[in-house]
Scaffold this motif. Sequence first.
Motif, PDB file in Angstrom:
ATOM      1  N   CYS A  15      -2.378  16.788  -2.243  1.00  0.00           N
ATOM      2  CA  CYS A  15      -2.220  15.407  -1.795  1.00  0.00           C
ATOM      3  C   CYS A  15      -2.237  14.445  -2.976  1.00  0.00           C
ATOM      4  O   CYS A  15      -2.980  14.627  -3.948  1.00  0.00           O
ATOM      5  CB  CYS A  15      -3.341  15.024  -0.824  1.00  0.00           C
ATOM      6  SG  CYS A  15      -3.374  16.027   0.682  1.00  0.00           S
ATOM      7  N   THR A  16      -1.384  13.439  -2.864  1.00  0.00           N
ATOM      8  CA  THR A  16      -1.399  12.354  -3.844  1.00  0.00           C
ATOM      9  C   THR A  16      -2.469  11.341  -3.438  1.00  0.00           C
ATOM     10  O   THR A  16      -2.777  11.203  -2.243  1.00  0.00           O
ATOM     11  CB  THR A  16      -0.032  11.668  -3.914  1.00  0.00           C
ATOM     12  OG1 THR A  16       0.261  11.096  -2.630  1.00  0.00           O
ATOM     13  CG2 THR A  16       1.052  12.671  -4.257  1.00  0.00           C
ATOM     14  N   PRO A  17      -3.035  10.628  -4.375  1.00  0.00           N
ATOM     15  CA  PRO A  17      -4.050   9.634  -4.011  1.00  0.00           C
ATOM     16  C   PRO A  17      -3.428   8.433  -3.304  1.00  0.00           C
ATOM     17  O   PRO A  17      -2.265   8.090  -3.537  1.00  0.00           O
ATOM     18  CB  PRO A  17      -4.641   9.241  -5.365  1.00  0.00           C
ATOM     19  CG  PRO A  17      -3.554   9.499  -6.346  1.00  0.00           C
ATOM     20  CD  PRO A  17      -2.810  10.701  -5.836  1.00  0.00           C
ATOM     21  N   ARG A  18      -4.207   7.808  -2.424  1.00  0.00           N
ATOM     22  CA  ARG A  18      -3.767   6.584  -1.760  1.00  0.00           C
ATOM     23  C   ARG A  18      -3.904   5.428  -2.746  1.00  0.00           C
ATOM     24  O   ARG A  18      -4.934   5.259  -3.392  1.00  0.00           O
ATOM     25  CB  ARG A  18      -4.616   6.314  -0.527  1.00  0.00           C
ATOM     26  CG  ARG A  18      -4.406   4.950   0.087  1.00  0.00           C
ATOM     27  CD  ARG A  18      -5.369   4.701   1.225  1.00  0.00           C
ATOM     28  NE  ARG A  18      -5.346   3.314   1.655  1.00  0.00           N
ATOM     29  CZ  ARG A  18      -6.081   2.346   1.129  1.00  0.00           C
ATOM     30  NH1 ARG A  18      -6.932   2.633   0.124  1.00  0.00           N
ATOM     31  NH2 ARG A  18      -6.001   1.105   1.576  1.00  0.00           N
ATOM     32  N   ILE A  19      -2.850   4.650  -2.849  1.00  0.00           N
ATOM     33  CA  ILE A  19      -2.857   3.494  -3.742  1.00  0.00           C
ATOM     34  C   ILE A  19      -2.928   2.242  -2.878  1.00  0.00           C
ATOM     35  O   ILE A  19      -1.991   1.944  -2.132  1.00  0.00           O
ATOM     36  CB  ILE A  19      -1.603   3.465  -4.630  1.00  0.00           C
ATOM     37  CG1 ILE A  19      -1.512   4.744  -5.460  1.00  0.00           C
ATOM     38  CG2 ILE A  19      -1.614   2.242  -5.532  1.00  0.00           C
ATOM     39  CD1 ILE A  19      -0.254   4.843  -6.297  1.00  0.00           C
ATOM     40  N   GLU A  42       0.850  -1.194   0.000  1.00  0.00           N
ATOM     41  CA  GLU A  42       0.000   0.000   0.000  1.00  0.00           C
ATOM     42  C   GLU A  42       0.885   1.243   0.000  1.00  0.00           C
ATOM     43  O   GLU A  42       1.895   1.315   0.714  1.00  0.00           O
ATOM     44  CB  GLU A  42      -0.892   0.009   1.239  1.00  0.00           C
ATOM     45  CG  GLU A  42      -1.697   1.291   1.383  1.00  0.00           C
ATOM     46  CD  GLU A  42      -2.437   1.355   2.705  1.00  0.00           C
ATOM     47  OE1 GLU A  42      -2.959   2.432   3.036  1.00  0.00           O
ATOM     48  OE2 GLU A  42      -2.484   0.332   3.411  1.00  0.00           O
ATOM     49  N   ILE A  43       0.507   2.215  -0.824  1.00  0.00           N
ATOM     50  CA  ILE A  43       1.208   3.502  -0.867  1.00  0.00           C
ATOM     51  C   ILE A  43       0.283   4.548  -0.262  1.00  0.00           C
ATOM     52  O   ILE A  43      -0.740   4.898  -0.855  1.00  0.00           O
ATOM     53  CB  ILE A  43       1.592   3.893  -2.308  1.00  0.00           C
ATOM     54  CG1 ILE A  43       2.499   2.811  -2.915  1.00  0.00           C
ATOM     55  CG2 ILE A  43       2.295   5.250  -2.325  1.00  0.00           C
ATOM     56  CD1 ILE A  43       2.875   3.076  -4.354  1.00  0.00           C
ATOM     57  N   PRO A  44       0.571   5.011   0.924  1.00  0.00           N
ATOM     58  CA  PRO A  44      -0.345   5.965   1.563  1.00  0.00           C
ATOM     59  C   PRO A  44      -0.345   7.318   0.869  1.00  0.00           C
ATOM     60  O   PRO A  44       0.579   7.670   0.126  1.00  0.00           O
ATOM     61  CB  PRO A  44       0.213   6.072   2.985  1.00  0.00           C
ATOM     62  CG  PRO A  44       1.661   5.744   2.850  1.00  0.00           C
ATOM     63  CD  PRO A  44       1.750   4.723   1.750  1.00  0.00           C
ATOM     64  N   SER A  45      -1.400   8.049   1.124  1.00  0.00           N
ATOM     65  CA  SER A  45      -1.508   9.403   0.591  1.00  0.00           C
ATOM     66  C   SER A  45      -0.449  10.293   1.233  1.00  0.00           C
ATOM     67  O   SER A  45      -0.137  10.158   2.416  1.00  0.00           O
ATOM     68  CB  SER A  45      -2.909   9.951   0.860  1.00  0.00           C
ATOM     69  OG  SER A  45      -3.002  11.298   0.461  1.00  0.00           O
ATOM     70  N   TRP A  46       0.095  11.211   0.426  1.00  0.00           N
ATOM     71  CA  TRP A  46       1.100  12.147   0.930  1.00  0.00           C
ATOM     72  C   TRP A  46       0.705  13.548   0.530  1.00  0.00           C
ATOM     73  O   TRP A  46       0.262  13.795  -0.601  1.00  0.00           O
ATOM     74  CB  TRP A  46       2.474  11.802   0.371  1.00  0.00           C
ATOM     75  CG  TRP A  46       3.563  12.717   0.876  1.00  0.00           C
ATOM     76  CD1 TRP A  46       4.232  12.607   2.038  1.00  0.00           C
ATOM     77  CD2 TRP A  46       4.070  13.885   0.223  1.00  0.00           C
ATOM     78  NE1 TRP A  46       5.140  13.615   2.179  1.00  0.00           N
ATOM     79  CE2 TRP A  46       5.059  14.434   1.062  1.00  0.00           C
ATOM     80  CE3 TRP A  46       3.779  14.525  -0.996  1.00  0.00           C
ATOM     81  CZ2 TRP A  46       5.762  15.586   0.742  1.00  0.00           C
ATOM     82  CZ3 TRP A  46       4.477  15.679  -1.318  1.00  0.00           C
ATOM     83  CH2 TRP A  46       5.465  16.200  -0.451  1.00  0.00           C
ATOM     84  N   CYS A  47       0.827  14.483   1.462  1.00  0.00           N
ATOM     85  CA  CYS A  47       0.376  15.863   1.218  1.00  0.00           C
ATOM     86  C   CYS A  47       1.517  16.847   1.458  1.00  0.00           C
ATOM     87  O   CYS A  47       2.339  16.662   2.367  1.00  0.00           O
ATOM     88  CB  CYS A  47      -0.797  16.227   2.133  1.00  0.00           C
ATOM     89  SG  CYS A  47      -2.264  15.196   1.898  1.00  0.00           S
ATOM     90  N   THR A  48       1.539  17.861   0.625  1.00  0.00           N
ATOM     91  CA  THR A  48       2.472  18.967   0.852  1.00  0.00           C
ATOM     92  C   THR A  48       1.955  19.809   2.007  1.00  0.00           C
ATOM     93  O   THR A  48       0.747  19.839   2.278  1.00  0.00           O
ATOM     94  CB  THR A  48       2.588  19.837  -0.405  1.00  0.00           C
ATOM     95  OG1 THR A  48       1.305  20.400  -0.715  1.00  0.00           O
ATOM     96  CG2 THR A  48       3.076  19.018  -1.588  1.00  0.00           C
TER      97      THR A  48
END
Length: 417
Positions: free
Chosen positions: A400-404, A362-368
């Motif tokens: 934010c990037t989407p959670r994968i 799983e790649i969690p969401s990441w936000c600036t």
Amino acid sequence: MMKTLTAIILASTIGLGNLMARTKTDTFSEIIGENTQSLFGVTRLVVVGVPGIPELSIDNPRTGPEGKLTEGTGFIRWNKWGALRVEDVEVKDGKLELKVVGMLPTKNFLQPKGKAEPIEVRFIMQIGAAGVEQSGFSVTVAEAQTANGAFAVKDLVVTYNPPEIYMGAVFQMGKEGKGIGGSFALYDGNFNGLALKGTDLKWKLGPSGATLDKVDVGFFNVQNPPWYIEGGFTVVVGETRVANRWPLEVEARGRFSSDYRIDIRGNAAIAGIPVGNAYLTYIPSFNVDAGAQIDLLSIIIGSAQIQARAGSLGGSIAARVQVPPYVPLIGRWQLGGANAYFLFAPPNWEAAGNVGVNVTPEIPSWCTPWWCPPCIPYCYPRGWSWVNARWCPPCIPPICTPRIPAVRINFGFKVRN
């Protein structure tokens, strides 16, 4: 004029100090009575009229909502012991209860390891109108030795809590000698329990490389049924300790009660790190609970449980393999797992389970972070003067990037009659 003003200020200060810090004397009957006087501003309370106690002073006394003494420290002189330090005090049920500490003058014979101070003795005293009505005490020393170091005692415990007396210790000759000891208990003058204990035994268990390090067994609570038998042992693997830890250590304990209850528990540790435990409990009317857990360095984690009741039997098992949490970035990534359960209740039964493998993590969401640009100062004319101002650009919200989600392959089954 200045000298007069200074004298007035000094006199006022002394007067205020006397008001805020003063000693008060009360009789014992006033302390335990229903109408205890207020202790506001009292820093030392002297209690007089206590039979068998010629001196009792309490520092920083405090009272509860009902006006009764609930807190304080201080000093007491008891005819049967001498000077004692008061750690806490409370009035309840018409009696004065004190928690006090005394000293055993044993520094020339037995002393705490690495110290020369006498051993502390803790008392709990209940004082009534006729004097000291009950006085339990306890002595606890984790490790002590004689002055020349030739004789040592460990886990020394002496407790007198009327009507019960308990004594226990492990005795050791020299620094490397085996420790042999035990304990016994009396209740109202009658035998109430006995235990035997051995430590640092180093008894070899055949050619396995394992040694029996500790063992104990005891018979307890004879006068207050249900009585019970309790014991345990510790087995270690390895010739020497590393950082004061054995390479492998296994400990188990068990208890059998006269009401037929059984409780067995065990655990294992590698270099002091717990890696697993197990338990078994039986309660009369056929209630059995058993289980085990394993945790190998947070890489392989598993558990199993079994429950038996009158007319049914069930259980479950689960395990997973993951990247340890202390690994950067990919810590706690689960590589795979499996679980299953069963239930048997004649004439019916049921079983189910599944196995899963994670193909990608799983790649969690990441936000600036939220960012606000700095403000820009400027000025403009107004009449015959200039006005300073500044312009602040709008803030940029987080992006934010989407959670994968993880890609996982599962296989499952379920059967029943």
